[in-house]
Design a protein around this motif. Structure first.
Motif, mmCIF file in Angstrom:
data_model
loop_
_atom_site.group_PDB
_atom_site.id
_atom_site.type_symbol
_atom_site.label_atom_id
_atom_site.label_comp_id
_atom_site.label_asym_id
_atom_site.label_seq_id
_atom_site.Cartn_x
_atom_site.Cartn_y
_atom_site.Cartn_z
ATOM 1 N N GLY A 183 -40.114 -40.907 101.855
ATOM 2 C CA GLY A 183 -39.695 -40.790 103.472
ATOM 3 C C GLY A 183 -39.032 -39.615 103.837
ATOM 4 N N VAL A 184 -39.075 -38.600 103.158
ATOM 5 C CA VAL A 184 -38.154 -37.338 103.385
ATOM 6 C C VAL A 184 -39.031 -36.796 104.766
ATOM 7 C CG1 VAL A 184 -37.615 -36.792 101.228
ATOM 8 C CG2 VAL A 184 -39.929 -35.849 102.114
ATOM 9 N N ASP A 185 -38.412 -36.174 105.445
ATOM 10 C CA ASP A 185 -38.658 -35.653 106.992
ATOM 11 C C ASP A 185 -39.004 -34.049 106.537
ATOM 12 O OD1 ASP A 185 -36.186 -34.348 106.624
ATOM 13 O OD2 ASP A 185 -35.380 -34.889 108.457
ATOM 14 N N HIS A 186 -39.106 -33.476 105.314
ATOM 15 C CA HIS A 186 -39.473 -32.032 105.488
ATOM 16 C C HIS A 186 -39.945 -31.944 103.880
ATOM 17 C CE1 HIS A 186 -39.078 -27.724 104.853
ATOM 18 N NE2 HIS A 186 -38.782 -27.652 106.185
ATOM 19 N N VAL A 187 -41.119 -31.129 103.809
ATOM 20 C CA VAL A 187 -41.730 -30.846 102.513
ATOM 21 C C VAL A 187 -41.947 -29.366 102.813
ATOM 22 C CG1 VAL A 187 -43.653 -31.155 101.052
ATOM 23 C CG2 VAL A 187 -42.660 -33.118 102.394
ATOM 24 N N SER A 188 -41.346 -28.612 101.579
ATOM 25 C CA SER A 188 -41.779 -27.423 101.137
ATOM 26 C C SER A 188 -42.914 -27.076 100.107
ATOM 27 C CB SER A 188 -40.780 -26.561 101.040
ATOM 28 O OG SER A 188 -39.735 -26.402 101.946
ATOM 29 N N ALA A 189 -44.012 -26.621 100.137
ATOM 30 C CA ALA A 189 -45.129 -26.707 99.153
ATOM 31 C C ALA A 189 -45.393 -25.347 98.947
ATOM 32 C CB ALA A 189 -46.020 -27.516 99.483
ATOM 33 N N TYR A 190 -45.529 -24.730 97.762
ATOM 34 C CA TYR A 190 -45.746 -23.175 97.278
ATOM 35 C C TYR A 190 -46.775 -23.182 96.374
ATOM 36 C CZ TYR A 190 -41.091 -22.788 99.567
ATOM 37 O OH TYR A 190 -40.070 -23.130 100.639
ATOM 38 N N ALA A 191 -47.695 -22.318 96.489
ATOM 39 C CA ALA A 191 -48.566 -21.888 95.323
ATOM 40 C C ALA A 191 -47.952 -21.390 94.238
ATOM 41 C CB ALA A 191 -49.710 -20.967 95.838
ATOM 42 N N LEU A 192 -48.233 -21.695 93.177
ATOM 43 C CA LEU A 192 -47.675 -21.073 91.728
ATOM 44 C C LEU A 192 -47.821 -19.506 91.786
ATOM 45 C CD1 LEU A 192 -45.953 -21.414 89.206
ATOM 46 C CD2 LEU A 192 -48.063 -21.574 88.111
ATOM 47 N N ILE A 193 -46.941 -18.758 91.631
ATOM 48 C CA ILE A 193 -47.005 -17.258 91.456
ATOM 49 C C ILE A 193 -46.387 -17.037 90.104
ATOM 50 C CG2 ILE A 193 -46.325 -15.049 92.385
ATOM 51 C CD1 ILE A 193 -46.089 -16.251 94.983
ATOM 52 N N VAL A 194 -47.256 -16.437 89.210
ATOM 53 C CA VAL A 194 -46.817 -15.854 88.008
ATOM 54 C C VAL A 194 -45.927 -14.433 88.091
ATOM 55 C CG1 VAL A 194 -47.555 -15.458 85.516
ATOM 56 C CG2 VAL A 194 -48.654 -17.126 86.853
ATOM 57 N N GLU A 195 -44.787 -14.552 88.035
ATOM 58 C CA GLU A 195 -43.890 -13.504 88.377
ATOM 59 C C GLU A 195 -43.700 -12.684 87.050
ATOM 60 O OE1 GLU A 195 -42.979 -12.379 91.140
ATOM 61 O OE2 GLU A 195 -42.832 -14.218 92.498
ATOM 62 N N ASP A 196 -43.932 -11.486 87.318
ATOM 63 C CA ASP A 196 -43.560 -10.367 86.096
ATOM 64 C C ASP A 196 -42.118 -10.724 85.326
ATOM 65 O OD1 ASP A 196 -46.107 -9.349 86.272
ATOM 66 O OD2 ASP A 196 -45.374 -7.531 87.233
ATOM 67 N N GLY A 197 -42.144 -10.679 84.041
ATOM 68 C CA GLY A 197 -41.074 -10.893 83.286
ATOM 69 C C GLY A 197 -40.337 -12.288 83.112
ATOM 70 N N THR A 198 -41.028 -13.247 83.416
ATOM 71 C CA THR A 198 -40.962 -14.623 83.103
ATOM 72 C C THR A 198 -41.509 -15.037 81.860
ATOM 73 O OG1 THR A 198 -42.542 -15.511 84.600
ATOM 74 C CG2 THR A 198 -40.634 -15.245 85.874
ATOM 75 N N ALA A 199 -40.981 -16.272 81.391
ATOM 76 C CA ALA A 199 -41.597 -16.877 80.321
ATOM 77 C C ALA A 199 -42.967 -17.478 80.577
ATOM 78 C CB ALA A 199 -40.747 -18.148 79.806
ATOM 79 N N LEU A 200 -43.371 -17.777 81.737
ATOM 80 C CA LEU A 200 -44.678 -18.391 82.308
ATOM 81 C C LEU A 200 -45.428 -17.081 82.295
ATOM 82 C CD1 LEU A 200 -46.547 -20.290 82.971
ATOM 83 C CD2 LEU A 200 -45.964 -19.876 85.376
ATOM 84 N N ALA A 201 -45.303 -15.933 82.600
ATOM 85 C CA ALA A 201 -45.841 -14.583 82.721
ATOM 86 C C ALA A 201 -46.343 -14.077 81.218
ATOM 87 C CB ALA A 201 -45.283 -13.366 83.316
ATOM 88 N N ARG A 202 -45.285 -14.300 80.321
ATOM 89 C CA ARG A 202 -45.608 -13.918 78.914
ATOM 90 C C ARG A 202 -46.733 -14.961 78.233
ATOM 91 N NH1 ARG A 202 -40.091 -12.807 79.410
ATOM 92 N NH2 ARG A 202 -39.265 -14.940 78.576
#
Length: 404
Positions: A214-233
């Motif tokens: 029942g929230v009144d606001h949603v932010s939704a972002y596409a995943l970005i693989v940022e350099d230097g992160t564990a995900l990027a590695r």
């Protein structure tokens, strides 16, 4: 705040601003961003300026950070002269809820002491669902917070695992309900879509969970693989595939359809809200307003001057104890810089960009974008560049065409 900092001019040790930046101060909305740099663990996709206890050791603590914050806010009020009332406060991070209700109350007290809040100020804090409770929400509501933003990201446990998120899949919805029970009218949930291994059914389940809260606001972002992160590695090693642009576009359409059907309208490319629940603080960013960013690595903008603080909490506190501004660098935007930024930011809004912000080549390109189905031709005929649903998927490309 993102980890990469621009290369620009040194900032003066006393934090002073040119008179041109102060001209008209107070006639425009004024926001305050407070950066809390602490996290219990680092999420694999995150490149924000955050630190775990193991990374900081004894070099910095929430107590030294809070004392630095108070000093910076006093410096800010002195630099600005007659400090304007703050129209919006956004406490982000990091994990602000790690401070607890008392700590977040102390943050807001510091803002009040140095600046004062407008009577109808919007006051938001980000929170990790796992570090909240009914008592926490009641405490920050009593302290004066009016809005909570909860990091959900996904309802699928295997997606949360890829993102290194530690909360359980049902906790964000439960936290949102606890916030409402504590008297909050405005609650946001954040989603990330396009994580490797996320299926359409996973995203549908996440959207169902968001709407059930029942929230009144949603932010939704596409995943970005940022350099230097564990995900990027992990992506570089071939353990995970990089996000697929076609999948991201399909998932964005799924998000938009589900939220729109529930009455949440898009007002910025990645944000949806019920009427009247739009985040005023973030609209201030997108419309080129004034704000002071306090805390390690925080960015500020006042009257066409932009600056950013040193990143490490220990260095931040030490600069302020020594009576110096914590700013690491700054830049003064030219009229053309400000016009370009206006195109970059306002085009993302549902209200669009006035076409008179474009130069002749940009106006011609806008007509071509309308012919290609990227801008609404009826709105363009009335002097506004407004993205179509297809244009939202290609917003960056539209910007490039409007700024030839």
């Amino acid at each position: 705040m993102p980890s990469a900092l621009p290369v620009a001019d040194p900032a003066p040790a006393d934090g002073s601003l040119p008179a041109s930046a102060l001209d008209g101060l107070g006639s425009r909305p004024f926001g305050m961003y407070v950066h809390v740099p602490f996290c219990a663990v680092r999420c694999g996709y995150c490149d924000f300026n955050t630190y775990t206890p193991g990374e900081l050791g004894t070099s910095a603590s929430p107590q030294s950070w809070l004392e630095g914050l108070r000093r910076e806010l006093d410096l800010a009020a002195s630099v600005l002269g007659v400090a304007p009332l703050v129209d919006s406060v956004f406490v982000g991070g990091g994990t602000p809820s790690m401070l607890g209700a008392d700590g977040l109350g102390a943050v807001l007290d510091a803002v009040r002491s140095s600046f004062g809040l407008a009577p109808d100020a919007e006051v938001t804090t980000e929170s990790n669902p796992e570090s909240t409770s009914p008592e926490f929400f009641a405490g920050i509501r009593d302290a004066g917070y009016t809005r909570v933003s909860l990091g959900m990201q996904s309802a699928a446990p295997h997606v949360l695992a890829v993102l290194d998120r530690k909360h359980t899949s049902g906790r964000p919805v439960a936290a949102a309900r606890e916030a409402f029970a504590a008297g909050f009218e405005h609650v946001n949930l954040d989603l990330i879509y396009g994580t490797p291994g996320e299926r359409p059914s996973d995203l549908s389940a996440s959207l169902d969970a968001v709407l059930s809260a029942g929230v009144d606001h949603v932010s939704a972002y596409a995943l970005i693989v940022e350099d230097g992160t564990a995900l990027a590695r992990r992506v570089k090693r071939g353990e995970l595939p990089a996000p697929d642009d076609d999948v991201l576009a399909t998932y964005y359409e799924m998000v938009d359809a589900a939220l729109s059907a529930a009455g949440l309208h898009w007002y910025e490319v990645s944000n949806w809200a019920l009427a009247g629940a739009e985040c005023r603080h973030n609209i201030g960013y997108w419309q080129g307003g004034d704000w002071w960013g306090a805390g390690p690595g925080a960015h500020s903008h006042v009257g066409g001057v932009r600056w950013w603080n040193v990143k490490h909490p220990a260095k931040y506190a030490a600069e302020l104890v020594a009576g110096r501004s914590p700013a690491a660098g700054r830049e003064t935007l030219s009229a053309e810089d400000r016009r370009v930024e206006r195109v970059l930011l306002e085009l993302r809004l549902a209200t669009g960009l006035p076409s008179d912000a474009l130069d002749p080549a940009g106006l011609s390109a806008a007509g071509d974008c309308a012919a290609d189905g990227l801008l609404d031709p009826a709105q363009l005929a009335e002097g506004r560049c407004v993205l179509t649903p297809r244009g939202r998927l290609l917003a960056d490309a539209v910007v490039h065409r409007l700024l030839p």
